[in-house]
Enzyme design. Structure first.
Site: not given
Length: 496
Positions: A467, A471
């Site tokens: 992450h 995204d």
């Protein structure tokens, strides 16, 4: 005549190194390819071998100095005694006139400087044929079999099982005339004891970095020669958040609970192999470093299965390889990676490195542990080329024949737990990659299609991603594109 010893090529974008350790001093006799010193760069350690046999007459760059590529390190005077630095003991010498051959550690691969002798298939006094397997070495990633360089009799084993050897070390001595004198096993124990009791000097840069960050030697996993701590070892410990007295060693676990005497008598304790230790360390490092998250979807495999059934015989006849599911998934991932390139990227410090290629890792379980061979430039391959590459790498993995080159450079990974019956799982990232796709078991399930309940072969898909660079929108988009390509394979032909 004097020969110059210079800094070798250190690798792309690496322009300087630090002298970590000199293994020789002025006046020492050296043999060709005998290790003189060890250099330390930001990424790897590099051993510098002697280009000629002779006497080390001068050391120009002392330990701790920083030198550039092609800088002068030392001078060697040729013409002096050229005997190897570690001659075979007289007790192991063959009869007069006999010829001996050294069994050396083979090339282990890029960045691999040592291995552990795991198994000897032969013992002192055994007759061996040329290319017959003598022993097996174990590195952090692969097992390497060592064949006999010549026919003869083993007169001495220099590295018994469990010994850690350098990339250029001698393993054994062969006599080609068969006149072997038994090498006393007792001589090996003092050698091992002497090695373990050696006063090891850590790299100067490593000691400085440990002092600056309040790290003790026990907080760092040493990878240098003879157990030296190198700068890279300290940086890895810092990256993993290891601090003195506040965190356990990389493979440390919580203390075991009480075990009864009856249970203890029925337990078996086996030391982890180097490969298993590396798998454990890398996977835990991945969890500690990446901001890992998993997103899920499901795919109707009807179209792929129908297309495969229709063309599998023609495909096998023309290309000489079976049409499997992995080529469909590989092509679908390549297609999705073009649209969502951050899934194919990696973090390097404060930079994001985007790959304009796809080197597809295909995770495979073997009897010795999980390995990830890489299909290089999968984005430039057709279905047949992908299937052939996977078949070759799969066979090497099963036979323990994978080389370091086979497992380096992957940019994205596919893991198929479905072959073992897994219905759903969350795969762990293969660092430094930012994405891994988990395939699972194909199972018939009732699905609502156009208002009707029908039975369809369904598979759950899982994408684990970092992450920090990917995204949620990008991860979900990637998985949806894979699903779309598999449910309508014609999209791959039309680049849709």
């Amino acid at each position: 005549m004097a020969t110059e010893v210079r800094v070798p090529t250190l690798g792309e974008s690496v322009t300087e190194a630090t002298i970590a350790t000199w293994f020789k001093k002025p006046g020492d006799t050296v043999a060709v390819d005998e290790m003189l010193c060890e250099l330390e760069t930001d990424k790897v350690t590099v051993e510098v071998p002697s280009p000629v046999a002779g006497v080390l007459s001068e050391i120009v760059a002392a330990e701790g100095e920083t030198v550039g590529v092609d800088a002068l390190l030392a001078q060697i005077s040729e013409g002096a005694a050229e005997a190897p630095a570690k001659p075979a003991p007289k007790a192991a010498a063959p009869a007069k006139g006999g010829k001996t051959t050294d069994v050396m550690v083979p090339t282990l691969g890029e960045s691999v400087s040592e291995a552990t002798v795991s198994t000897w298939f032969k013992k002192v006094g055994d007759t061996v044929a040329q290319d017959e397997m003598l022993c097996e070495l174990e590195t952090d990633k692969v097992s390497v079999e060592v064949p006999s360089p010549a026919a003869g009799v083993i007169v001495e084993i220099l590295a018994p099982e469990g010994t850690t050897v350098a990339a250029s070390a001698r393993l054994a001595v062969l006599s080609s005339d068969g006149a072997a004198v038994t090498a006393p096993a007792a001589t090996e124990a003092p050698k091992a004891a002497a090695a373990s009791g050696k006063n090891v000097e850590d790299a100067p840069s490593a000691k400085k970095l440990m002092a600056e960050n309040n790290l003790g030697r026990d907080d760092v996993t040493a990878t240098g020669r003879d157990g030296r701590v190198m700068k890279d070892d300290v940086q890895k410990a810092l990256a993993a958040g290891t601090k003195a007295a506040t965190a356990p060693a990389p493979l440390a676990a919580a203390p075991r609970g009480p075990v009864s005497a009856d249970d203890a008598s029925r337990e078996e304790r086996v030391k982890m192999t180097r490969l298993r230790q590396t798998i454990a360390r890398r996977l835990k490092d991945s969890q500690n470093t990446a901001a890992m998250l998993t997103t899920y979807n499901e795919v109707d495999m009807t179209a792929v299965m129908e297309l495969r059934d229709e063309y599998k015989d023609l495909f096998l006849k023309k290309h000489g390889v079976k049409l499997g599911f992995m080529s469909f998934f590989t092509k679908a991932c390549v297609h999705a990676l073009k649209e969502v390139p951050e899934v194919n990227a990696e973090i390097d410090g404060t930079d994001v490195v985007y790959k304009n290629y796809v080197h597809m890792g295909i995770a495979a379980g073997t009897p010795t542990g999980l390995v990830v061979p890489v299909v290089r430039n999968a984005d430039q391959m057709g279905f047949a080329q992908i299937e052939k590459a996977i078949a070759v790498l799969g066979a090497r993995a099963r036979d323990g024949k994978l080389s370091m080159a086979d497992m380096q450079g992957g940019s994205f990974t596919i893991s198929n737990g479905g072959v073992y019956g897994s219905l759903m799982s969350s795969p762990i990232l293969n660092p430094p990659q930012s994405g891994i796709l988990g395939m699972h078991k194909i199972q018939d399930r009732p699905m609502a299609i156009n208002g009707q309940v029908v039975i369809r072969p369904m598979m759950y898909l899982a994408l684990s991603y970092d992450h920090r660079v990917v995204d949620g929108k990008g991860a979900v988009t990637f998985l949806v594109r894979v699903k779309e390509a598999l449910e309508d394979p014609r999209r791959l032909l039309m680049d849709l």
